[in-house]
Write an enzyme that holds these catalytic residues in place. Sequence first.
Site, PDB file in Angstrom:
ATOM      1  N   ARG A  22      45.715  37.558 -13.301  1.00  0.00           N
ATOM      2  CA  ARG A  22      44.803  37.876 -12.197  1.00  0.00           C
ATOM      3  C   ARG A  22      44.649  39.388 -12.023  1.00  0.00           C
ATOM      4  O   ARG A  22      43.537  39.878 -11.830  1.00  0.00           O
ATOM      5  CB  ARG A  22      45.283  37.234 -10.896  1.00  0.00           C
ATOM      6  CG  ARG A  22      45.184  35.717 -10.902  1.00  0.00           C
ATOM      7  CD  ARG A  22      45.777  35.100  -9.674  1.00  0.00           C
ATOM      8  NE  ARG A  22      47.199  35.460  -9.588  1.00  0.00           N
ATOM      9  CZ  ARG A  22      47.918  35.434  -8.480  1.00  0.00           C
ATOM     10  NH1 ARG A  22      47.372  35.071  -7.336  1.00  0.00           N
ATOM     11  NH2 ARG A  22      49.186  35.758  -8.490  1.00  0.00           N
ATOM     12  N   ASN A  40      44.863  31.626  -9.226  1.00  0.00           N
ATOM     13  CA  ASN A  40      45.658  30.637  -9.943  1.00  0.00           C
ATOM     14  C   ASN A  40      45.360  29.261  -9.361  1.00  0.00           C
ATOM     15  O   ASN A  40      45.129  29.125  -8.164  1.00  0.00           O
ATOM     16  CB  ASN A  40      47.152  30.919  -9.785  1.00  0.00           C
ATOM     17  CG  ASN A  40      47.635  32.055 -10.658  1.00  0.00           C
ATOM     18  OD1 ASN A  40      46.976  32.463 -11.605  1.00  0.00           O
ATOM     19  ND2 ASN A  40      48.810  32.562 -10.336  1.00  0.00           N
TER      20      ASN A  40
END
Length: 94
Positions: A22, A40
């Site tokens: 990320r 996620n």
Amino acid sequence: MTDDRKATLVHISGRVQGVSFRIWTKAQAQGLGLTGWVRNEYDGTVTALISGPDAAIGEMLRQFWNGPIGASVSSVMTEPASPDEAPSDFRITH
């Protein structure tokens, strides 16, 4: 948003959690001038909404296949999205 902005929802699978995917995505997207978000998922995948010019989206999709060091991407699946769904910056969400 201007008419030249597109948006794509991206589902990335493989070894993509626990490898700073990320954070890496946010840095890459900002470097390309993209807006959107990345998060996620409970199933171990990562989902991202990327919005910007076609060329920048295409480059980001290519970069997703490499990911950060430690990642092992097995699939990058896309679906159209509305640019109106993207925030004005790029965010890591939960």
